[in-house]
Design a protein around this motif. Structure first.
Motif, short mmCIF file in Angstrom:
data_model
loop_
_atom_site.label_atom_id
_atom_site.label_comp_id
_atom_site.label_asym_id
_atom_site.label_seq_id
_atom_site.Cartn_x
_atom_site.Cartn_y
_atom_site.Cartn_z
N GLN A 1 0.83 -1.21 0.00
CA GLN A 1 0.00 0.00 0.00
C GLN A 1 0.86 1.26 0.00
O GLN A 1 0.55 2.24 -0.67
N GLY A 2 1.96 1.22 0.76
CA GLY A 2 2.87 2.37 0.80
C GLY A 2 3.54 2.62 -0.54
O GLY A 2 3.72 3.77 -0.96
N SER A 3 3.92 1.54 -1.25
CA SER A 3 4.54 1.70 -2.58
C SER A 3 3.53 2.28 -3.57
O SER A 3 3.88 3.11 -4.41
N ALA A 4 2.25 1.85 -3.46
CA ALA A 4 1.21 2.41 -4.32
C ALA A 4 1.04 3.90 -4.04
O ALA A 4 0.85 4.71 -4.97
N ALA A 5 1.10 4.28 -2.75
CA ALA A 5 0.99 5.70 -2.39
C ALA A 5 2.16 6.50 -2.95
O ALA A 5 1.98 7.60 -3.47
N ASP A 6 3.37 5.95 -2.84
CA ASP A 6 4.55 6.62 -3.40
C ASP A 6 4.41 6.79 -4.91
O ASP A 6 4.74 7.84 -5.48
N LEU A 7 3.93 5.75 -5.55
CA LEU A 7 3.82 5.75 -7.01
C LEU A 7 2.86 6.83 -7.50
O LEU A 7 3.16 7.58 -8.43
N ILE A 8 1.69 6.97 -6.87
CA ILE A 8 0.72 7.98 -7.30
C ILE A 8 1.26 9.38 -7.02
O ILE A 8 0.99 10.33 -7.77
N LYS A 9 2.07 9.54 -5.96
CA LYS A 9 2.67 10.84 -5.69
C LYS A 9 3.66 11.24 -6.79
O LYS A 9 3.68 12.38 -7.24
N VAL A 10 4.48 10.25 -7.22
CA VAL A 10 5.41 10.51 -8.33
C VAL A 10 4.62 10.91 -9.57
O VAL A 10 4.97 11.85 -10.29
N ALA A 11 3.52 10.19 -9.82
CA ALA A 11 2.68 10.50 -10.99
C ALA A 11 2.12 11.91 -10.90
O ALA A 11 2.10 12.65 -11.90
N MET A 12 1.65 12.33 -9.73
CA MET A 12 1.09 13.67 -9.56
C MET A 12 2.13 14.74 -9.85
O MET A 12 1.84 15.75 -10.52
N ILE A 13 3.35 14.51 -9.37
CA ILE A 13 4.43 15.49 -9.60
C ILE A 13 4.75 15.56 -11.10
O ILE A 13 4.86 16.66 -11.67
N ASN A 14 4.88 14.40 -11.75
CA ASN A 14 5.24 14.36 -13.17
C ASN A 14 4.14 14.96 -14.04
O ASN A 14 4.42 15.73 -14.97
N VAL A 15 2.88 14.59 -13.76
CA VAL A 15 1.77 15.12 -14.56
C VAL A 15 1.65 16.62 -14.39
O VAL A 15 1.45 17.36 -15.36
N SER A 16 1.77 17.09 -13.16
CA SER A 16 1.68 18.53 -12.89
C SER A 16 2.73 19.31 -13.65
O SER A 16 2.46 20.34 -14.28
N LYS A 17 3.96 18.78 -13.63
CA LYS A 17 5.07 19.44 -14.33
C LYS A 17 4.79 19.49 -15.84
O LYS A 17 4.98 20.53 -16.49
N ALA A 18 4.32 18.37 -16.38
CA ALA A 18 4.04 18.31 -17.82
C ALA A 18 2.90 19.24 -18.21
O ALA A 18 2.95 19.91 -19.25
N LEU A 19 1.85 19.30 -17.40
CA LEU A 19 0.71 20.19 -17.69
C LEU A 19 1.13 21.65 -17.65
O LEU A 19 0.73 22.44 -18.51
N HIS A 20 1.93 22.01 -16.66
CA HIS A 20 2.40 23.41 -16.59
C HIS A 20 3.20 23.78 -17.83
O HIS A 20 3.10 24.91 -18.33
N HIS A 21 3.95 22.81 -18.31
CA HIS A 21 4.83 23.07 -19.45
C HIS A 21 4.06 23.08 -20.77
O HIS A 21 4.29 23.93 -21.64
N GLU A 22 3.11 22.12 -20.93
CA GLU A 22 2.46 21.94 -22.22
C GLU A 22 1.00 22.37 -22.28
O GLU A 22 0.52 22.80 -23.32
N MET A 23 0.26 22.22 -21.17
CA MET A 23 -1.18 22.48 -21.21
C MET A 23 -1.63 23.20 -19.94
O MET A 23 -2.33 22.63 -19.09
N PRO A 24 -1.27 24.46 -19.76
CA PRO A 24 -1.54 25.17 -18.51
C PRO A 24 -3.02 25.37 -18.20
O PRO A 24 -3.37 25.68 -17.06
N HIS A 25 -3.89 25.20 -19.19
CA HIS A 25 -5.33 25.40 -18.94
C HIS A 25 -6.01 24.13 -18.42
O HIS A 25 -7.16 24.18 -18.00
#
Length: 884
Positions: free
Chosen positions: A801-825
């Motif tokens: 469960q902890g690894s799943a929590a870590d994994l979704i956190k990494v995904a949130m950071i990566n997706v947020s960074k990509a959205l800011h860069h490519e799709m800010p809306h």
């Protein structure tokens, strides 16, 4: 005890007895390192209570010494029946001795003698020296030591015993208590006594004959004959038992009046020990107040204009960490106003009354300086509050609250006051204890200003300590790479909020009200009359007296009418089923349909949940005010509540859900060949499991079989028992057990992983995730089988469960960074465990789907997982329609 103002009072503590009492009386408390601490805590609070309430002139703690005693040499069976000391208790003994030493209390022990003997000897010597004596014990044997100047005190029962109490209990004066003990024996010490003679008979005999010797000399006078025969046959036992019960008042222990006087504790030792044991409440009580010189008020700079702000910034050492402490108004983070803030760095501390026009330019530059680590407590709240006044803080960040959470994930209190006290020995707010929370920030409101400045100063001191501890624990990389970059992402999600169809919920509320009214009529008809459905007492009367249904579990207030009971009763009558439905709909209405519109922010017209990073010990995020992770996903009305979560015009919702994430992590961690094969081929794990446990081809697997297999898969992850599985899927326990056994036969690597996790958890005291997140599991060391079993289930589940929590956190950071860069809306607006929800302009939907799927599935390669990740996407104008 006679009173004489010239006599000093010496308290003699039966240390060994109170260790046992504390251990068995208190639940199995543990610190975050896995050390059981209940005996230490109970023992220490007893000592502190005596010192605080009784204010003795002198105090001594007596302990039993290891090894055989003189009584055991006399009688080998003495205390022989006692089980060995539990491991959880023996591990605490050295800490109890350290507590006594830190409190500067003398301790005595002597080879061959018990604590009772040392106490008896000291009591007699102290009385001869002119002291009054109080023996602190719950042991009735000690009553023999009572004299006009020696009393017994039991702090647990708050009970005093002197000569009158002894006579009332045993009918004899204290000196003759040993005669009664000799006859009745003592099962706890394995003193035999005269078998067949109990306390009442012993008291009667000694009241008549005075002593055992006199009783045996005149044994022919004893009636009835049965008692006489016992005494004649067991005369030696009576004499031996009296000897064993007699406390030796001539043991080789010295009385030193001056050495035994109460003295101040060794404060540094005591503070270090309390921190190690994590006795936060006691630490707050016993830590001395900060001296006025330690508070920053005298050295505090008040910034009034831009020149003074520039002078403050110019004094700061280049690149030094910058502590930031906001002074906020009340309310949630999203709505809190900044009343001012304090900054501290390199020994310089300043307070800034909020006026963005006069001094913010040099401060903005300072806050955006990426060469300085910004040290904040609860960074998310600060980012949200500063955003409201148009101020940004650039990383790198050090959030002391999150750091403490990584260091102590099982602890609930991550407040700055607690961390400051434990980590740097500073008690916050002592010099401002009379200051009240500000309503506004005028110049004379110095209390709040000084508090913020003090907190900033302490944050600057905490920074190196927290970094050192994270490094020592091996958590620094997780902190820097995951937890700190996540904070701004969470702040943005909270700020974005979720649009709610308030009108739709108003309509639904009226519909539910009508439905509930209708149900009340049905229920009254089934019950044979109206009653208060919300009253468990009235419901119990209807079910068990009026309808004659068979009652189940009984509580203190009567027979239970909880959900489990009603579910069982529903097979006997229609009324319990109707009550269950009524309760369910009533809860939906009050908890969601009526409550959610009240929580809409009037400024943004949206719901803004708070995503909590420091609550769940597994690393999962939780949601509060309101809890949007708990919105119902089943049932007609539950799904209609989800329909109320909507996208604005010209936008749509995009839901991205990790498919079977925990079984995939299980495959990676276990390296089970069969599991790896299933995911590498892109098969459905639940179908594959059903085929394995039912021994059938896919074409013959029914929907119910797949559902049962799914319960097995997730049950294994959560350490489910055959009983639990049988309850979940409605099959006999023997059949559920067979499913589990078959699963482990097919997936032997999973069983090996579970055994390994439990063994490593016991050895190290904690489990770790793929990214090294620690979860202490002190329950694994418990002597209680129930607690230990709970610990074993946590050891199995936490890495997954902890690894799943870590994994979704990494995904949130990566997706947020990509959205800011490519799709800010396109905005991320919520996280619900394995699911991310986005609000997307309709014209960007295809590109957003591609980007989100790519980034989320790419986390698998980033973390070097052995199996591919799969993300399911769904879209729609409301949450129900968009759910994959």
């Amino acid at each position: 005890m006679t009173t004489d103002s010239s006599r000093k009072t010496l308290y003699l503590i039966d240390g060994s007895a109170y260790i046992y009492r504390a251990f068995f009386a208190l639940p199995a408390l543990n610190n975050s390192k896995g050390l059981q601490t209940n005996a230490v805590y109970g023992f220490m609070t007893t000592l502190l209570k005596i010192l605080r309430e009784r204010k003795p002139d002198g105090i001594v703690v007596a302990f039993d010494e290891r090894g055989p005693t003189l009584r055991q040499q006399e009688f080998k069976e003495y205390k022989a029946q006692r089980p060995p000391m539990p491991d959880g208790m023996s591990a605490q003994i050295p800490y109890i001795h350290r507590v006594v030493a830190a409190l500067n209390i003398p301790a005595v022990k002597q080879a061959g003698y018990e604590a009772d003997d040392l106490i008896g000897t000291l009591a007699q010597k102290a009385e001869h020296a002119g002291d009054d004596v109080v023996i602190v014990t719950g042991d009735k044997d000690m009553l023999q030591l009572i004299t006009p100047h020696v009393r017994i005190y039991d702090p647990v029962k708050d009970k005093w015993s002197g000569e009158p109490e002894c006579v009332e209990k045993f009918g004899v004066e204290p000196a003759r208590v040993i005669e009664i003990m000799g006859l009745m024996g003592d099962a706890s010490d394995n003193i035999p006594g005269v078998k067949g003679i109990g306390e009442k008979t012993a008291i009667k005999l000694i009241a008549q004959f005075g002593t055992i010797d006199e009783l045996l000399r005149r044994v022919e006078e004893v009636t009835p004959p049965r008692i006489k025969a016992m005494l004649i046959e067991q005369a030696d036992n009576a004499r031996l038992s009296r000897k064993l019960a007699t406390i030796d008042v001539n043991s080789p222990v010295e009385f030193d009046a001056e050495a035994f006087r109460v003295k101040p504790p060794h404060q540094d030792q005591l503070t270090d020990l309390l921190r190690e044991l994590e006795f936060t409440a006691l630490l707050k009580t016993l830590q001395p107040a900060a001296k006025p010189a330690e508070t920053p008020a005298a050295a505090l700079t008040i910034i009034q204009d831009e020149p003074s702000a520039e002078r403050f910034v110019a004094k700061l050492p280049a690149g030094s960490p910058l502590a930031v402490q906001c002074l906020l108004s009340g309310g949630s983070s999203i709505r809190a106003d900044v009343l001012g803030f304090a900054l501290s760095s390199g020994g310089q501390t300043a307070f800034f009354p909020l006026d963005v026009h006069t001094y913010m330019r040099p401060i903005t530059t300072l806050l955006q300086d990426q060469s300085r680590t910004k040290v904040v407590h609860d960074l998310k709240a600060t980012l949200l509050a500063f955003h409201r006044i148009g101020v940004t803080i650039a990383g790198p960040y050090l959030d002391t609250m999150v750091a403490d959470y990584l260091l102590n994930p099982n602890r609930r209190d991550h407040s700055l006051a607690t961390i400051a006290l434990e980590a740097v020995g500073h008690r916050l707010g002592e010099s401002h204890s009379e200051a009240k929370a500000p309503q506004s920030l005028f110049d004379e409101d110095t209390g709040s200003r000084d508090e913020a400045a003090e907190q900033a100063m302490v944050l600057a001191q905490l920074a190196p300590v927290m970094l050192e501890r994270l490094t020592a624990q091996g958590s620094l990389k997780l902190f820097h790479d995951i937890e700190m970059p996540l904070v701004p992402v969470l702040a943005e999600i909270e700020r974005n909020g979720f649009l709610l169809d308030v009108e739709g919920l108003t309509v639904l509320s009226k519909e539910l009200e009508h439905e509930l009214d209708k149900m009340m009529g049905t229920i009254a008809g089934l019950a044979g009359g109206e009653f208060n459905i919300n009253s468990p007492k009235q419901l119990a009367v209807v079910l068990f007296e009026k309808l004659g249904l068979k009652p189940g579990r009984k509580t203190k207030t009567g027979y239970s009418t909880d959900e489990d009971t009603l579910t069982q009763l529903a097979t006997q009558h229609d009324l319990p089923a109707q009550i269950l439905t009524y309760r369910s709909l009533s809860k939906l209405k009050s908890t969601y349909v009526d409550a959610l519109p009240e929580l809409v922010n009037p400024d943004t017209k949206r719901l803004h949940t708070s995503l909590n990073q420091t609550v769940a010990a597994t690393g999962r995020l939780s949601s509060t005010d309101p809890n949007l992770q708990n919105i119902p996903v089943k049932g007609d009305y539950g799904l209609r509540i989800r329909e109320a979560f909507i996208a604005p015009k010209a936008h749509t919702l995009l839901c991205a859900d990790y498919s079977q994430i925990e079984p995939r992590i299980l495959a990676h961690l276990s390296q089970d060949p069969r599991l790896l094969q299933v995911f590498e081929k892109g098969e459905d794990i639940h179908m594959a499991t059903a085929m394995d446990i039912f021994h059938l081809p896919a074409s013959q697997i029914t929907r119910e079989m797949r559902r049962a297999a799914k319960s097995v898969v997730f049950g294994i992850v959560y350490g489910i028992s055959p009983f639990g599985l049988s309850q979940n899927i409605g099959v006999p326990q023997a059949e559920a057990k067979k499913y589990i056994e078959t699963y482990f036969e097919k997936y032997a690597g999973v069983r090996a992983l579970m055994d390994r996790n439990i063994a490593e958890g016991k050895e190290k005291g904690f489990t770790t995730t793929i990214l090294g997140r620690r979860r202490p599991i002190p329950e694994l060391q418990s002597g209680d089988p129930v607690q230990r079993g709970f610990g074993e289930r946590m050891a199995v589940n936490s890495p997954i469960q902890g690894s799943a929590a870590d994994l979704i956190k990494v995904a949130m950071i990566n997706v947020s960074k990509a959205l800011h860069h490519e799709m800010p809306h396109t905005k991320m607006i919520l996280q619900v465990h394995d699911e991310l929800i986005f609000e997307v302009p309709e014209k960007e939907l295809d590109e957003a789907k591609r980007l989100v799927k790519h980034e989320m599935e790419g986390v698998g390669k980033q973390l070097h997982l052995s199996v591919p990740l799969k993300v399911d996407l769904g879209t729609g104008h409301n949450w129900r329609a968009a759910h994959p």
